[in-house]
Scaffold this motif. Structure first.
Motif, PDB file in Angstrom:
ATOM      1  N   ARG A 142       0.847  -1.194   0.000  1.00 53.68           N
ATOM      2  CA  ARG A 142       0.000   0.000   0.000  1.00 53.68           C
ATOM      3  C   ARG A 142       0.886   1.249   0.000  1.00 53.68           C
ATOM      4  O   ARG A 142       2.020   1.221   0.499  1.00 53.68           O
ATOM      5  CB  ARG A 142      -0.921   0.013   1.205  1.00 53.68           C
ATOM      6  CG  ARG A 142      -0.221   0.255   2.520  1.00 53.68           C
ATOM      7  CD  ARG A 142      -1.166   0.062   3.703  1.00 53.68           C
ATOM      8  NE  ARG A 142      -0.553   0.432   4.963  1.00 53.68           N
ATOM      9  CZ  ARG A 142       0.283  -0.335   5.652  1.00 53.68           C
ATOM     10  NH1 ARG A 142       0.623  -1.522   5.183  1.00 53.68           N
ATOM     11  NH2 ARG A 142       0.793   0.073   6.795  1.00 53.68           N
ATOM     12  N   ILE A 143       0.357   2.339  -0.539  1.00 51.65           N
ATOM     13  CA  ILE A 143       1.091   3.594  -0.589  1.00 51.65           C
ATOM     14  C   ILE A 143       0.794   4.403   0.670  1.00 51.65           C
ATOM     15  O   ILE A 143      -0.372   4.628   1.008  1.00 51.65           O
ATOM     16  CB  ILE A 143       0.699   4.411  -1.840  1.00 51.65           C
ATOM     17  CG1 ILE A 143       1.047   3.612  -3.099  1.00 51.65           C
ATOM     18  CG2 ILE A 143       1.393   5.759  -1.851  1.00 51.65           C
ATOM     19  CD1 ILE A 143       2.497   3.249  -3.237  1.00 51.65           C
ATOM     20  N   TYR A 144       1.836   4.808   1.362  1.00 52.83           N
ATOM     21  CA  TYR A 144       1.676   5.610   2.567  1.00 52.83           C
ATOM     22  C   TYR A 144       2.852   6.566   2.686  1.00 52.83           C
ATOM     23  O   TYR A 144       3.952   6.251   2.231  1.00 52.83           O
ATOM     24  CB  TYR A 144       1.596   4.705   3.808  1.00 52.83           C
ATOM     25  CG  TYR A 144       2.867   3.930   4.078  1.00 52.83           C
ATOM     26  CD1 TYR A 144       3.885   4.462   4.885  1.00 52.83           C
ATOM     27  CD2 TYR A 144       3.081   2.680   3.507  1.00 52.83           C
ATOM     28  CE1 TYR A 144       5.050   3.771   5.123  1.00 52.83           C
ATOM     29  CE2 TYR A 144       4.263   1.985   3.735  1.00 52.83           C
ATOM     30  CZ  TYR A 144       5.229   2.525   4.545  1.00 52.83           C
ATOM     31  OH  TYR A 144       6.403   1.841   4.776  1.00 52.83           O
ATOM     32  N   PRO A 145       2.696   7.737   3.238  1.00 51.44           N
ATOM     33  CA  PRO A 145       1.378   8.276   3.542  1.00 51.44           C
ATOM     34  C   PRO A 145       0.733   8.841   2.276  1.00 51.44           C
ATOM     35  O   PRO A 145       1.416   9.381   1.411  1.00 51.44           O
ATOM     36  CB  PRO A 145       1.684   9.411   4.532  1.00 51.44           C
ATOM     37  CG  PRO A 145       3.060   9.875   4.122  1.00 51.44           C
ATOM     38  CD  PRO A 145       3.787   8.648   3.641  1.00 51.44           C
ATOM     39  N   LEU A 146      -0.567   8.701   2.152  1.00 53.27           N
ATOM     40  CA  LEU A 146      -1.271   9.310   1.045  1.00 53.27           C
ATOM     41  C   LEU A 146      -1.283  10.833   1.218  1.00 53.27           C
ATOM     42  O   LEU A 146      -1.192  11.327   2.342  1.00 53.27           O
ATOM     43  CB  LEU A 146      -2.711   8.792   0.987  1.00 53.27           C
ATOM     44  CG  LEU A 146      -2.896   7.349   0.515  1.00 53.27           C
ATOM     45  CD1 LEU A 146      -4.342   6.920   0.701  1.00 53.27           C
ATOM     46  CD2 LEU A 146      -2.476   7.187  -0.934  1.00 53.27           C
ATOM     47  N   PRO A 147      -1.429  11.577   0.107  1.00 51.99           N
ATOM     48  CA  PRO A 147      -1.486  13.039   0.223  1.00 51.99           C
ATOM     49  C   PRO A 147      -2.859  13.513   0.673  1.00 51.99           C
ATOM     50  O   PRO A 147      -3.285  14.600   0.324  1.00 51.99           O
ATOM     51  CB  PRO A 147      -1.176  13.498  -1.206  1.00 51.99           C
ATOM     52  CG  PRO A 147      -1.697  12.413  -2.058  1.00 51.99           C
ATOM     53  CD  PRO A 147      -1.470  11.137  -1.292  1.00 51.99           C
ATOM     54  N   VAL A 148      -3.546  12.680   1.416  1.00 50.49           N
ATOM     55  CA  VAL A 148      -4.828  13.020   2.022  1.00 50.49           C
ATOM     56  C   VAL A 148      -4.649  12.763   3.514  1.00 50.49           C
ATOM     57  O   VAL A 148      -4.655  11.611   3.947  1.00 50.49           O
ATOM     58  CB  VAL A 148      -5.988  12.160   1.477  1.00 50.49           C
ATOM     59  CG1 VAL A 148      -7.311  12.668   2.023  1.00 50.49           C
ATOM     60  CG2 VAL A 148      -5.991  12.141  -0.043  1.00 50.49           C
ATOM     61  N   PRO A 149      -4.411  13.795   4.306  1.00 50.09           N
ATOM     62  CA  PRO A 149      -4.140  13.561   5.723  1.00 50.09           C
ATOM     63  C   PRO A 149      -5.216  12.706   6.395  1.00 50.09           C
ATOM     64  O   PRO A 149      -6.408  12.941   6.227  1.00 50.09           O
ATOM     65  CB  PRO A 149      -4.123  14.984   6.303  1.00 50.09           C
ATOM     66  CG  PRO A 149      -3.713  15.838   5.160  1.00 50.09           C
ATOM     67  CD  PRO A 149      -4.356  15.217   3.949  1.00 50.09           C
ATOM     68  N   THR A 150      -4.754  11.705   7.106  1.00 55.15           N
ATOM     69  CA  THR A 150      -5.627  10.794   7.842  1.00 55.15           C
ATOM     70  C   THR A 150      -5.076  10.646   9.249  1.00 55.15           C
ATOM     71  O   THR A 150      -3.869  10.475   9.427  1.00 55.15           O
ATOM     72  CB  THR A 150      -5.683   9.419   7.166  1.00 55.15           C
ATOM     73  OG1 THR A 150      -6.122   9.568   5.818  1.00 55.15           O
ATOM     74  CG2 THR A 150      -6.629   8.481   7.898  1.00 55.15           C
ATOM     75  N   PHE A 151      -5.951  10.728  10.227  1.00 56.48           N
ATOM     76  CA  PHE A 151      -5.514  10.566  11.608  1.00 56.48           C
ATOM     77  C   PHE A 151      -6.629   9.871  12.365  1.00 56.48           C
ATOM     78  O   PHE A 151      -7.716  10.419  12.532  1.00 56.48           O
ATOM     79  CB  PHE A 151      -5.208  11.923  12.239  1.00 56.48           C
ATOM     80  CG  PHE A 151      -4.472  11.826  13.546  1.00 56.48           C
ATOM     81  CD1 PHE A 151      -3.097  11.672  13.572  1.00 56.48           C
ATOM     82  CD2 PHE A 151      -5.154  11.887  14.753  1.00 56.48           C
ATOM     83  CE1 PHE A 151      -2.412  11.572  14.772  1.00 56.48           C
ATOM     84  CE2 PHE A 151      -4.473  11.799  15.955  1.00 56.48           C
ATOM     85  CZ  PHE A 151      -3.098  11.640  15.967  1.00 56.48           C
ATOM     86  N   ASP A 152      -6.361   8.644  12.786  1.00 50.95           N
ATOM     87  CA  ASP A 152      -7.384   7.855  13.471  1.00 50.95           C
ATOM     88  C   ASP A 152      -6.693   6.950  14.473  1.00 50.95           C
ATOM     89  O   ASP A 152      -6.043   5.977  14.096  1.00 50.95           O
ATOM     90  CB  ASP A 152      -8.181   7.038  12.457  1.00 50.95           C
ATOM     91  CG  ASP A 152      -9.431   6.398  13.065  1.00 50.95           C
ATOM     92  OD1 ASP A 152      -9.487   6.286  14.313  1.00 50.95           O
ATOM     93  OD2 ASP A 152     -10.328   6.019  12.305  1.00 50.95           O
ATOM     94  N   CYS A 153      -6.831   7.284  15.741  1.00 56.80           N
ATOM     95  CA  CYS A 153      -6.228   6.484  16.818  1.00 56.80           C
ATOM     96  C   CYS A 153      -7.268   5.650  17.549  1.00 56.80           C
ATOM     97  O   CYS A 153      -7.080   5.296  18.722  1.00 56.80           O
ATOM     98  CB  CYS A 153      -5.487   7.392  17.791  1.00 56.80           C
ATOM     99  SG  CYS A 153      -4.035   8.192  17.089  1.00 56.80           S
ATOM    100  N   GLY A 154      -8.374   5.361  16.876  1.00 58.99           N
ATOM    101  CA  GLY A 154      -9.379   4.498  17.475  1.00 58.99           C
ATOM    102  C   GLY A 154     -10.573   5.239  18.023  1.00 58.99           C
ATOM    103  O   GLY A 154     -10.691   6.462  17.900  1.00 58.99           O
ATOM    104  N   ASP A 155     -11.467   4.481  18.633  1.00 56.43           N
ATOM    105  CA  ASP A 155     -12.739   5.022  19.095  1.00 56.43           C
ATOM    106  C   ASP A 155     -12.711   5.550  20.516  1.00 56.43           C
ATOM    107  O   ASP A 155     -13.701   6.125  20.980  1.00 56.43           O
ATOM    108  CB  ASP A 155     -13.824   3.940  18.999  1.00 56.43           C
ATOM    109  CG  ASP A 155     -14.082   3.502  17.567  1.00 56.43           C
ATOM    110  OD1 ASP A 155     -13.868   4.323  16.656  1.00 56.43           O
ATOM    111  OD2 ASP A 155     -14.477   2.335  17.366  1.00 56.43           O
ATOM    112  N   ALA A 156     -11.612   5.336  21.220  1.00 52.74           N
ATOM    113  CA  ALA A 156     -11.531   5.761  22.624  1.00 52.74           C
ATOM    114  C   ALA A 156     -10.537   6.899  22.774  1.00 52.74           C
ATOM    115  O   ALA A 156      -9.491   6.928  22.108  1.00 52.74           O
ATOM    116  CB  ALA A 156     -11.113   4.585  23.513  1.00 52.74           C
ATOM    117  N   GLY A 157     -10.842   7.848  23.660  1.00 51.39           N
ATOM    118  CA  GLY A 157      -9.909   8.921  23.960  1.00 51.39           C
ATOM    119  C   GLY A 157      -8.658   8.381  24.622  1.00 51.39           C
ATOM    120  O   GLY A 157      -8.701   7.378  25.347  1.00 51.39           O
TER     121      GLY A 157
END
Length: 317
Positions: A142-157
């Protein structure tokens, strides 16, 4: 006085900026009060006229805008830092859309986590079906990082540290009482116009954490990032990987000496380039070309450090 100011820095993206402001106006409004500050950085595309008209129309969030003539996002950000007077400042980029609960989630997180000097949220691509299929490939090439910022550390704080993750600059909230300790954004880093510069946000976050700020991840703070299909072409992706990697060499956590390009950096570049030439599979070729471009950026970063060291030595008495 309102509790929160949302800061949007923009350069010649009037149409995208209008979408961002529409999403903020449509979001649920906390009782504590929210206003918006837009800094138009060297804009020549009608952004000023759009903002002037929008600031006078009723119904939206209170909107103030300023013009920063000196080109460079960091200059615009630093003007905003000097202008905001509310206890909370949220950075939002001009190519993002806020979720309906975004503003309330900021206020909730700030109230629930009083020890958090910094708060970040979830940022996901605003896919519309025009993207090539390979961008969704979860496999080893897979290509990373894509030029579309993504930030997801899950469903919990959770609390974040640099070894876990750092958010992008358009996905963060800071308690303004910390601004004097953190200081301004580096004007040596960051995009100038629509070039491929970066790392001004990473350097700023690292500096903030270095003076004791704590970073809280609040997943309910959701934004969607615009997807530009032209940025998903291989040539652009390689230029971006090269430029962004070059800008990280020398940052905290990516320290490097000034004695020239290490041998391992040249070997990495050669290895990736050879794999790209020898493979027959399109997904592998794309992957190794991207890795080679990033490795070339790393080599150029070491060269930059060496040039800077020579210049500094020449200035010494």
């Amino acid at each position: 006085m309102n509790l929160l100011t949302v800061v949007v820095c923009t350069h010649d993206r009037a149409a995208l900026l209008a979408r961002t402001l529409d999403s903020l106006d449509a979001a649920r409004r906390p009782a504590e009060g929210v206003d918006v500050l837009v800094v138009a950085n060297h804009c020549r595309d009608g952004t000023h006229e759009m903002l002037q008209a929008r600031s006078a129309r009723p119904g939206g969030l209170p909107l103030r805008w300023l013009a920063e003539p000196k080109k460079g996002k960091s200059h615009a950000l630093n003007l905003a830092l000097r202008e905001v007077r509310t206890p909370l400042l949220a950075f939002v980029d001009d190519d993002q859309r806020a979720d309906a609960g975004f503003l309330q989630a900021i206020v909730d997180a700030a109230r629930e986590q009083p020890e958090a000097a910094l708060i970040c949220g979830r940022l996901v691509p605003d896919w519309d079906g025009r993207e090539p299929p390979w961008v969704h490939d979860p496999g080893p090439y897979r290509i990373y990082p894509l030029p579309v910022p993504t930030f997801d550390c899950g469903d919990a704080g959770r609390w974040l540290t640099p070894d876990i993750a750092l958010p992008s600059g358009g996905n963060a909230v800071v308690r303004t009482e910390w601004l004097a300790r953190i200081g301004p954004f580096s004007t040596e880093l960051g995009p100038v116009g629509h070039d491929l510069g970066g790392s001004e946000d990473s350097e700023w976050f690292l500096r903030a954490l270095g003076v004791g700020a704590r970073l809280w991840y609040a997943p309910a703070m959701l934004q969607r990032h615009h997807v530009d299909p032209e940025r998903l072409e291989l040539g652009f992706l390689m230029r971006l990987a090269r430029r962004r990697t070059e800008s990280t060499v020398g940052l905290p956590g990516h320290e490097a000496g000034t004695g020239g390009v290490p041998g391992w950096a040249w070997r990495k570049l050669g290895g990736y380039a050879a794999r790209a030439l020898l493979t027959l599979r399109a997904d592998r070729r794309r992957f190794y070309l991207m890795r080679a471009a990033a490795a070339l950026g790393e080599v150029e970063g070491y060269r930059r450090l060496q040039r800077d060291a020579r210049l500094a030595a020449g200035r010494r008495p």
